[in-house]
Design a protein around this motif. Structure first.
Motif, short mmCIF file in Angstrom:
data_model
loop_
_atom_site.label_atom_id
_atom_site.label_comp_id
_atom_site.label_asym_id
_atom_site.label_seq_id
_atom_site.Cartn_x
_atom_site.Cartn_y
_atom_site.Cartn_z
N LEU A 1 -6.62 0.83 4.17
CA LEU A 1 -6.47 -0.61 4.09
C LEU A 1 -7.73 -1.30 4.59
O LEU A 1 -8.25 -0.97 5.66
CB LEU A 1 -5.26 -1.03 4.93
N HIS B 1 -7.16 0.00 -0.61
CA HIS B 1 -6.27 -1.12 -0.88
C HIS B 1 -6.85 -2.31 -0.14
O HIS B 1 -6.94 -2.30 1.10
CB HIS B 1 -4.84 -0.85 -0.42
N THR C 1 0.82 -1.20 0.00
CA THR C 1 0.00 0.00 0.00
C THR C 1 0.86 1.25 0.00
O THR C 1 2.02 1.24 0.38
CB THR C 1 -0.90 0.03 1.25
N VAL D 1 -0.44 -6.80 8.37
CA VAL D 1 -1.02 -5.48 8.63
C VAL D 1 -0.51 -4.87 9.93
O VAL D 1 -1.01 -3.82 10.36
CB VAL D 1 -2.57 -5.56 8.67
N ARG E 1 0.24 -1.08 9.99
CA ARG E 1 -0.71 -0.15 9.38
C ARG E 1 -2.07 -0.22 10.06
O ARG E 1 -2.55 -1.31 10.34
CB ARG E 1 -0.89 -0.48 7.89
#
Length: 298
Positions: free
Chosen positions: A8, A32, A2, A69, A72
């Motif tokens: 996200l 994304h 990303t 992840v 983020r």
């Protein structure tokens, strides 16, 4: 990977049907999307869509998603993965009950637990079903897991997590076709006594499932509702998808249990008579007459 400007989102069960349509719709809107798939990742790979290998019942794959992840914040998690298994309560083997709950409930809890540290300012969107409001004959396992998912959603929301529940009715996807095939396989394993007791009911439910799905909304239309749940600043706690889902939800509020039992029984008898003489349901366009054949949604 990303960029810093992209929000996200994780969508589970994104290989086909509602999950795939949701991933594509959110990517079109500039997100994304980490699209959880169990098969070939290249089948869904596209601009804004990053496939990730994800069987939500496999702890190692859930942990790998959480690691992906970890650095983020997530805007949303869409818990969409699911299976449909239909059989009378008496005849469905316990291993099948456990499998349905592993996929349709415990897997969602596992993914939610793993990603909650990244969702403090985001939201969880749980794809339930009209089957989370009313349990049809042969839907004990499926509806049981969906009822439980509704309860877990309420608990999460009251614990301070932003949760939205989406309840589809009939949606034209492959899930109902797979569900009918599974139901027929399970019916073939019934004892002669069980077949005499439940065989006609299973056939009527399969017919209603096929009719309700064929008359339902498209996966793209369902995806638009889910995208609304993901993007609306102040979403409702629940959204229905399709006229049939809205109507059935209303009926559960205004009818007593006995009255609802009678509506369901009458609809099953009508289906049995129609298919016994090779007729089609000339009222299939009506939400009330589609009821109760509208629980296969992915």
């Amino acid at each position: 990977m990303t960029t810093s400007s992209e929000k996200l989102v994780v969508v589970t069960g994104a290989s086909t049907g509602i999950g795939r349509a949701t991933a594509e719709e959110l990517a079109r809107r500039g997100f994304h999307v980490l699209a959880g798939v169990r098969g070939n990742p290249d089948a869904i790979r596209a601009r804004g869509i990053e496939p990730v290998l994800l069987d939500i019942t496999v702890p190692e794959q859930v942990a790998a998603l959480a690691e992906r992840v970890a650095t983020r914040p997530l805007h949303a998690l869409v818990n969409n993965a699911g299976i449909q298994v239909n059989a009378p309560v008496e005849t469905l083997p316990l291993d099948e009950w456990r499998h349905v709950f592993e996929v349709n409930l415990f897997g969602h809890i596992a993914v939610t637990q793993a990603l909650l540290p990244n969702l403090r300012n985001g939201r969880v969107v749980n794809i339930s079903s009209v089957g989370g409001k009313v349990a049809m004959p042969t839907y004990g396992a499926y509806a049981g897991a969906k009822f439980a998912l509704e309860a877990v959603s309420d608990a999460l929301r009251r614990e301070g997590v932003r949760v939205v529940v989406v309840e589809p009715g009939g949606v034209r996807t492959e899930m109902a076709t797979r569900g009918i095939a599974t139901a027929n396989n399970l019916a073939a394993a019934m004892t002669p006594e069980q077949s005499a007791r439940y065989g006609t009911m299973v056939l009527a439910i399969n017919n209603l499932m096929a009719e309700g799905t064929g008359a339902g909304v498209t996966a793209g239309q369902a995806a638009e509702v889910i995208a609304k749940a993901v993007t609306t600043r102040a979403p409702r706690t629940r959204y229905t998808v399709g006229r049939d889902a809205a109507l059935i939800t209303l009926l559960t509020r205004v009818l007593s249990d006995r009255a609802l039992d009678q509506v369901i029984a009458a609809r099953l008898k009508r289906s049995e008579r129609q298919h016994a003489r090779g007729a089609t349901d000339d009222l299939a366009a009506s939400g009330l007459q589609r009821f109760p054949g509208c629980f296969g949604e992915r």
